[in-house]
Design a protein around this motif. Structure first.
Motif, PDB file in Angstrom:
ATOM      1  N   ALA A 183      29.608  40.418  17.270  1.00 21.71           N
ATOM      2  CA  ALA A 183      30.464  41.552  17.613  1.00 21.71           C
ATOM      3  C   ALA A 183      31.578  41.143  18.575  1.00 21.71           C
ATOM      4  N   GLY A 184      31.318  40.120  19.403  1.00 18.18           N
ATOM      5  CA  GLY A 184      32.299  39.681  20.375  1.00 18.18           C
ATOM      6  C   GLY A 184      33.241  38.612  19.867  1.00 18.18           C
ATOM      7  N   ASN A 185      33.187  38.319  18.563  1.00 17.00           N
ATOM      8  CA  ASN A 185      34.070  37.302  17.982  1.00 17.00           C
ATOM      9  C   ASN A 185      33.885  35.968  18.705  1.00 17.00           C
ATOM     10  N   CYS A 186      32.639  35.651  18.990  1.00 16.02           N
ATOM     11  CA  CYS A 186      32.306  34.485  19.800  1.00 16.02           C
ATOM     12  C   CYS A 186      31.650  33.413  18.921  1.00 16.02           C
ATOM     13  N   TYR A 187      32.398  32.932  17.944  1.00 14.31           N
ATOM     14  CA  TYR A 187      31.886  31.902  17.040  1.00 14.31           C
ATOM     15  C   TYR A 187      33.060  31.276  16.292  1.00 14.31           C
ATOM     16  N   HIS A 188      32.845  30.053  15.829  1.00 27.04           N
ATOM     17  CA  HIS A 188      33.834  29.391  14.970  1.00 27.04           C
ATOM     18  C   HIS A 188      33.478  29.555  13.492  1.00 27.04           C
ATOM     19  N   PHE A 189      32.178  29.396  13.191  1.00 32.02           N
ATOM     20  CA  PHE A 189      31.730  29.462  11.801  1.00 32.02           C
ATOM     21  C   PHE A 189      30.696  30.561  11.618  1.00 32.02           C
ATOM     22  N   HIS A 190      30.925  31.378  10.613  1.00 24.42           N
ATOM     23  CA  HIS A 190      29.953  32.367  10.152  1.00 24.42           C
ATOM     24  C   HIS A 190      29.502  31.869   8.795  1.00 24.42           C
ATOM     25  N   LEU A 191      28.257  31.426   8.693  1.00 28.45           N
ATOM     26  CA  LEU A 191      27.771  30.828   7.448  1.00 28.45           C
ATOM     27  C   LEU A 191      27.333  31.896   6.457  1.00 28.45           C
ATOM     28  N   LEU A 192      27.142  31.461   5.231  1.00 28.62           N
ATOM     29  CA  LEU A 192      26.822  32.381   4.147  1.00 28.62           C
ATOM     30  C   LEU A 192      25.557  33.178   4.414  1.00 28.62           C
ATOM     31  N   ASP A 193      24.590  32.588   5.108  1.00 31.53           N
ATOM     32  CA  ASP A 193      23.332  33.281   5.389  1.00 31.53           C
ATOM     33  C   ASP A 193      23.387  34.088   6.682  1.00 31.53           C
TER      34      ASP A 193
ATOM     35  N   GLU B  49      32.917  32.533   6.817  1.00 31.08           N
ATOM     36  CA  GLU B  49      34.146  32.820   7.551  1.00 31.08           C
ATOM     37  C   GLU B  49      34.418  31.722   8.567  1.00 31.08           C
ATOM     38  N   PHE B  50      35.666  31.286   8.641  1.00 26.05           N
ATOM     39  CA  PHE B  50      36.116  30.361   9.681  1.00 26.05           C
ATOM     40  C   PHE B  50      36.964  31.136  10.675  1.00 26.05           C
ATOM     41  N   ASN B  51      36.559  31.104  11.926  1.00 25.53           N
ATOM     42  CA  ASN B  51      37.246  31.817  12.993  1.00 25.53           C
ATOM     43  C   ASN B  51      37.813  30.770  13.958  1.00 25.53           C
ATOM     44  N   PRO B  52      39.038  30.309  13.751  1.00 21.68           N
ATOM     45  CA  PRO B  52      39.564  29.190  14.543  1.00 21.68           C
ATOM     46  C   PRO B  52      39.826  29.511  16.002  1.00 21.68           C
ATOM     47  N   ASN B  53      39.924  30.800  16.342  1.00 22.74           N
ATOM     48  CA  ASN B  53      40.262  31.181  17.719  1.00 22.74           C
ATOM     49  C   ASN B  53      39.290  32.236  18.249  1.00 22.74           C
ATOM     50  N   PRO B  54      38.075  31.818  18.593  1.00 18.52           N
ATOM     51  CA  PRO B  54      37.113  32.786  19.148  1.00 18.52           C
ATOM     52  C   PRO B  54      37.654  33.429  20.420  1.00 18.52           C
ATOM     53  N   GLU B  55      37.285  34.675  20.647  1.00 22.06           N
ATOM     54  CA  GLU B  55      37.756  35.372  21.838  1.00 22.06           C
ATOM     55  C   GLU B  55      37.063  34.857  23.095  1.00 22.06           C
ATOM     56  N   LYS B  56      35.874  34.238  22.908  1.00 22.62           N
ATOM     57  CA  LYS B  56      35.128  33.704  24.037  1.00 22.62           C
ATOM     58  C   LYS B  56      34.460  32.419  23.595  1.00 22.62           C
ATOM     59  N   LEU B  57      34.382  31.440  24.500  1.00 26.84           N
ATOM     60  CA  LEU B  57      33.840  30.135  24.125  1.00 26.84           C
ATOM     61  C   LEU B  57      32.320  30.132  24.017  1.00 26.84           C
ATOM     62  N   GLY B  58      31.669  31.091  24.627  1.00 25.25           N
ATOM     63  CA  GLY B  58      30.216  31.130  24.567  1.00 25.25           C
ATOM     64  C   GLY B  58      29.650  31.814  25.798  1.00 25.25           C
ATOM     65  N   LEU B  59      28.416  32.277  25.695  1.00 23.64           N
ATOM     66  CA  LEU B  59      27.769  32.928  26.823  1.00 23.64           C
ATOM     67  C   LEU B  59      27.201  31.870  27.764  1.00 23.64           C
ATOM     68  N   ASN B  60      27.187  32.185  29.056  1.00 24.42           N
ATOM     69  CA  ASN B  60      26.570  31.251  29.989  1.00 24.42           C
ATOM     70  C   ASN B  60      25.059  31.421  29.967  1.00 24.42           C
ATOM     71  N   LEU B  61      24.370  30.482  30.600  1.00 25.11           N
ATOM     72  CA  LEU B  61      22.913  30.457  30.537  1.00 25.11           C
ATOM     73  C   LEU B  61      22.296  31.730  31.097  1.00 25.11           C
ATOM     74  N   ALA B  62      22.872  32.255  32.169  1.00 30.12           N
ATOM     75  CA  ALA B  62      22.341  33.478  32.771  1.00 30.12           C
ATOM     76  C   ALA B  62      22.421  34.656  31.792  1.00 30.12           C
ATOM     77  N   GLU B  63      23.519  34.720  31.031  1.00 30.34           N
ATOM     78  CA  GLU B  63      23.680  35.793  30.042  1.00 30.34           C
ATOM     79  C   GLU B  63      22.685  35.619  28.897  1.00 30.34           C
ATOM     80  N   ILE B  64      22.515  34.374  28.440  1.00 32.45           N
ATOM     81  CA  ILE B  64      21.608  34.090  27.331  1.00 32.45           C
ATOM     82  C   ILE B  64      20.185  34.503  27.668  1.00 32.45           C
TER      83      ILE B  64
END
Length: 220
Positions: free
Chosen positions: A55-65, A26-41
């Protein structure tokens, strides 16, 4: 730094590349969030980190695996999260439930998340993150351009070049999907494109590569 528009163009181009390699789920060209900050990670286990991004639609590419790739072009931070769950792909899940059209993925998205949460966890899931961070540069300790391997550790592998989304994808495919990289090696046009992309990668500025940095092993 290259312009944001240039990076976004590369992301779209890399979607086509991954699709041609039969790696793209899946290609998700418009993620809802750019990424988690270090504190969240740092608060999350690997599997919760993956689930939060998915679940948060926080990615550009969802690979086959099931792996997820995200590009925060604002902060020049690019992430790869391998799928920590031993489960079927989203496409196979859709087909098993009688949905053959990718447009139906939104219908079964929550069901797939629930299915994944019940799958066994892989023993060695893997993550890679690339950062370019001038404000955190510390001679001999914190390279301005670097790779993180895994999560919640102090690994920073210095790089003497500035990595862009295109180069990051080539790196991921070569290192983590060598069987797919074989397809690249058989395509003269693709090889030429990669060589061109490599030659266009700018070196980091001299002020970010000093005497103490030169003691350690940097990637060229």
């Amino acid at each position: 730094m290259k312009s944001k528009a240039k990076y976004l163009t590369q992301i779209h181009d890399m979607a086509k590349f991954l699709k041609s390699m039969d790696l793209l789920e899946e290609f998700n060209p418009n993620p809802e969030k750019l990424g988690l900050n270090l504190a969240e990670i740092r608060k999350l286990s690997f599997e919760k980190l993956w689930k939060t991004h998915f679940a948060g639609n926080c990615y550009h590419f969802h690979l086959l695996d099931g792996a997820l790739i995200n590009f925060n072009v604002e902060s020049q931070s690019f992430s790869y999260f391998g799928n920590p769950f031993d489960c079927m792909t989203f496409t196979d899940f859709l087909h098993e439930h009688g949905y053959m059209d990718d447009s139906d993925k939104y219908v079964l998205g929550p069901d797939y998340e629930q299915y994944v949460s019940e799958c066994a966890i892989k023993e060695f899931p893997f993550a890679i993150r690339y950062d370019y961070d001038e404000t955190s540069y510390n001679e001999g300790l914190h390279p301005v351009s670097h790779l993180h391997l895994g999560i919640n550790n102090s690994t920073r592998i210095g790089i003497k070049k500035l990595i862009d989304p295109e180069a990051f994808i080539y790196f991921i495919v070569r290192q983590l999907y060598p069987e797919y990289w074989q397809k690249v090696l058989q395509d003269s046009k693709q090889i030429s494109r990669i060589e061109k992309a490599k030659s266009a990668m700018p070196a980091i500025e001299n002020k970010y590569y000093n005497k103490k940095d030169q003691i350690e092993l940097y990637l060229e």
